[in-house]
Design a protein around this motif. Structure first.
Motif, mmCIF file in Angstrom:
data_model
loop_
_atom_site.group_PDB
_atom_site.id
_atom_site.type_symbol
_atom_site.label_atom_id
_atom_site.label_comp_id
_atom_site.label_asym_id
_atom_site.label_seq_id
_atom_site.Cartn_x
_atom_site.Cartn_y
_atom_site.Cartn_z
ATOM 1 N N PRO A 1 -74.548 19.453 70.860
ATOM 2 C CA PRO A 1 -74.045 18.017 70.931
ATOM 3 C C PRO A 1 -73.987 17.123 69.641
ATOM 4 O O PRO A 1 -74.741 16.412 69.625
ATOM 5 C CB PRO A 1 -75.028 17.480 72.101
ATOM 6 N N ASP A 2 -73.192 17.893 68.726
ATOM 7 C CA ASP A 2 -73.228 17.182 67.258
ATOM 8 C C ASP A 2 -71.792 16.126 67.391
ATOM 9 O O ASP A 2 -71.615 15.795 68.554
ATOM 10 C CB ASP A 2 -72.859 18.118 66.192
ATOM 11 N N SER A 3 -71.718 15.432 66.182
ATOM 12 C CA SER A 3 -70.732 14.256 66.153
ATOM 13 C C SER A 3 -69.400 14.949 66.530
ATOM 14 O O SER A 3 -68.687 14.102 67.084
ATOM 15 C CB SER A 3 -70.694 13.959 64.693
ATOM 16 N N ARG B 1 -65.457 17.845 81.242
ATOM 17 C CA ARG B 1 -66.398 18.584 82.057
ATOM 18 C C ARG B 1 -66.824 19.923 81.370
ATOM 19 O O ARG B 1 -67.849 20.608 81.421
ATOM 20 C CB ARG B 1 -65.725 19.153 83.338
ATOM 21 N N GLY B 2 -65.790 20.809 80.685
ATOM 22 C CA GLY B 2 -66.015 21.916 80.031
ATOM 23 C C GLY B 2 -66.991 21.760 78.857
ATOM 24 O O GLY B 2 -67.987 22.470 78.879
ATOM 25 N N TRP B 3 -66.704 20.556 78.115
ATOM 26 C CA TRP B 3 -67.440 20.322 76.948
ATOM 27 C C TRP B 3 -68.968 20.175 77.198
ATOM 28 O O TRP B 3 -70.020 20.444 76.872
ATOM 29 C CB TRP B 3 -67.003 19.196 76.003
ATOM 30 N N LEU B 4 -69.183 19.278 78.501
ATOM 31 C CA LEU B 4 -70.484 18.812 78.725
ATOM 32 C C LEU B 4 -71.191 20.188 79.308
ATOM 33 O O LEU B 4 -72.338 20.401 79.289
ATOM 34 C CB LEU B 4 -70.357 17.877 79.846
ATOM 35 N N ASP B 5 -70.549 20.924 80.327
ATOM 36 C CA ASP B 5 -71.111 22.337 80.808
ATOM 37 C C ASP B 5 -71.567 23.073 79.616
ATOM 38 O O ASP B 5 -72.723 23.578 79.601
ATOM 39 C CB ASP B 5 -70.034 23.042 81.585
ATOM 40 N N ALA B 6 -70.778 23.321 78.662
ATOM 41 C CA ALA B 6 -71.125 24.193 77.397
ATOM 42 C C ALA B 6 -72.339 23.690 76.649
ATOM 43 O O ALA B 6 -73.277 24.441 76.292
ATOM 44 C CB ALA B 6 -69.887 24.132 76.470
ATOM 45 N N ALA B 7 -72.466 22.062 76.642
ATOM 46 C CA ALA B 7 -73.626 21.673 75.814
ATOM 47 C C ALA B 7 -74.691 21.825 76.874
ATOM 48 O O ALA B 7 -75.732 22.195 76.204
ATOM 49 C CB ALA B 7 -73.308 20.065 75.564
#
Length: 594
Positions: free
Chosen positions: A408-410, A395-401
């Protein structure tokens, strides 16, 4: 407080009614037996029993003639037994019971059978033989087999028969009627019975065989030829058999040669697959012991009534005492089960009878329920804890993106995949444990080489061991063939190896060895990791347990691997154990049966 049980639902009232009913049934049974004995004597005087025996034999011969086996005869036997009041048992010639009207009849078979039920070899009747020789056959006419006509052929023959009946009435004023034979072929009978029917109205189409009969008669003719050749019987060609199974040859007198016997033998061979095999019939009569003479005087009647009243009184009194003693502890159990607090309340055990055992069982059940509820609460908490971290990371990475704080790189996709893989791993482990708890964990055992399986597991974990700079080695003997599920055993070794590599520091070693012991095979996974404290060893196979609760997830795993190992090993009938010297060595030992 729970309401009192209504009187109509009271166990005491039910027991009283039951005892009263039992007494009445006992008295009624005595009266019924007396009446039954009298009725039996009257039936014997009128010859009813002989008529019943004839009915039973004839009905069962008809069943055997129209069925290829005795399946389904039980209903017919029971119906005959109910109508005649006789015990009926059908057995093979070896006296093995096929069906019986009741078990008691089968347990008391007479020395000799009442009759042999064989539709292909009927017992000759007293008046049999009075007619023409060709009409004297010991094959049941109800045994038709391949001669059974289909509906279209029946309709056609019946129409021809109606035409002949009309012709006989119009031409000769003769009243006739149509009778359908067991095969479905119509036959014309004169009224009154026995009157001669003129042949002027007869048609060849009615007496000619239908396609079904022609096919069956062709087969019968071949059987008759075989019989004649075998017995060196000469006959003239063409050999023809009509629908009445009579030979049609020039100069041949029916019944005058052994060729008739071949026709009978051929019919038996042809019908054998279509009729039930021969069986022995046992018809037994009800027990006819001497019936005592009742004194029906006034004094005798009073004695009977007094005895009956005494039996009723004693039965009711004893039932009431037993019921009261039963109800008292049952009410205590009911009150404990209905306690509004829902907490475990121990039921006092005051007796050692069935009620006492029931109370003890309820106490144990209540304690197990509390332990199960506590384990469920702990497990739900642990599962929530294990799932929260990867979900929070995703959830944290998706919110940051989404907010533009992370590209949203590899590398981001790889992180999300890693967290999703961890979630999938935890869910798969939980499914295995759930299947083990439910008793639905299925194995697919087969013969396998444990050495090959262990070497495959070592190869699969070499990359992880090299990444952690851990030396991974194996030592195996050759005779390691066992019966097991290769997938599940590879999962056992994989979990043990992953656990050992994860807890072994750089430049340490993990050694896998397997060798045969008495009664099975033993596998040892030893590592030079940090070890496990002695007080923590009993808990290492518990779910979600970690030796270091503060350890990071990257090195700690989910806490389910060793629990899965224990369940899979136990499913194979084996056992797993662990010993550890903190700071020196930890050894997991798996023992599997052959």
């Amino acid at each position: 407080m729970a309401p009192e049980v209504p009187l109509r639902n009271s166990l005491l009232l039910r027991l009283l009614i039951a005892s009263f009913a039992i007494s009445l049934v006992s008295i009624a049974a005595t009266a019924w037996l007396t009446a039954r004995s009298t009725t039996l004597a009257l039936k014997q005087e009128r010859g009813q029993i002989l008529a019943d025996d004839t009915t039973i034999q004839n009905t069962l011969e008809g069943f055997a003639a129209s069925h290829p086996n005795w399946d389904g005869a039980e209903r017919t036997v029971r119906d005959l037994a109910r109508r005649t009041g006789r015990g009926i048992v059908i057995t093979t010639r070896a006296r093995e019971v096929i069906t019986a009207s009741d078990r008691s009849a089968a347990d008391r078979l007479p020395l000799n059978a009442s009759a042999v039920i064989d539709p292909l070899h009927l017992s000759p009747l007293p008046d049999q033989g009075a007619g023409p020789p060709e009409d004297v056959s010991r094959i049941d006419p109800r045994a038709v087999g391949p001669y059974l006509l289909p509906t279209p052929e029946r309709k056609k023959l019946r129409q021809l028969a109606r035409q002949e009946v009309s012709c006989l009435y119009d031409t000769h004023g003769l009243r006739t009627h149509i009778v359908e034979e067991p095969s479905g072929r119509p036959a014309i009978r004169a009224v009154p019975s026995g009157a001669v029917t003129p042949q002027t109205c007869a048609t060849k189409d009615l007496s000619a065989p239908t396609p079904t009969e022609a096919k069956a008669l062709t087969e019968l003719t071949a059987l008759v030829r075989t019989c004649a050749d075998r017995n060196r019987i000469r006959f003239e060609e063409p050999l023809t058999i009509d629908t009445r199974f009579r030979l049609r040859q020039a100069g041949f007198e029916q019944g005058s040669s052994r060729l008739d016997d071949c026709v009978e033998e051929g019919r038996r061979e042809q019908l054998a697959p279509h009729v039930a095999p021969a069986a022995l019939l046992f018809v037994t009569s009800p027990s006819q012991t001497a019936t005592p003479v009742f004194d029906l005087s006034r004094a005798g009647t009073l004695r009977v009534l007094g005895t009956t009243s005494l039996v009723l009184t004693l039965t009711i009194a004893i039932t009431a005492i037993i019921a009261i003693r039963l109800i008292r502890p049952l009410r205590k159990l009911t009150n404990a089960a209905r306690d509004p607090s829902g907490r475990h309340i121990r039921i006092p055990i005051t007796t050692k009878d069935e009620i006492g055992y029931l109370g003890a069982a309820l106490n144990e059940l209540s304690e197990r329920r509390e332990r199960t509820d506590e384990q469920r609460r702990v497990m739900v908490s642990d599962i929530a804890h294990e799932l929260r971290t990867p979900l929070s990371n995703i959830r944290g990475w998706l919110d940051a993106a989404q907010d533009g704080l992370a590209d949203p790189d590899s590398s981001l996709v790889a992180s999300l995949q890693e967290e999703a893989g961890l979630l999938q791993h935890i869910i798969d482990d939980l499914q295995v444990l759930a299947a083990a708890d439910a008793g639905s964990l299925r194995l697919n055992p087969r013969k396998l080489s444990l050495r090959e399986l262990a070497e495959q597991s070592l190869d699969a974990h070499q990359t992880a061991a090299q990444a952690g700079r851990v030396a991974l080695t194996g030592h195996f003997t050759d005779d390691l063939t066992i019966e097991g599920d290769p997938v599940r055993l590879r999962q056992v070794l994989g979990n043990l190896l992953s656990n050992a590599i994860r807890h072994t520091p750089p430049h340490g070693s993990v050694t896998v060895s397997a060798y045969r012991v008495e009664g099975g095979v033993e596998i040892r996974v030893a590592d030079t990791g940090s070890g496990i404290q002695p007080e923590e060893l009993p808990r290492i196979f518990d779910r979600f347990w970690r030796a270091e609760q503060s350890r990071s997830r990257n090195t700690g795993g989910s806490g389910l691997g060793l629990s899965i190992v224990r369940h899979l090993v136990q499913a194979h009938g084996g056992e797993v154990s662990a010993v550890s010297s903190p700071g020196t060595e930890t050894v997991f030992t798996v023992r599997l049966p052959n």
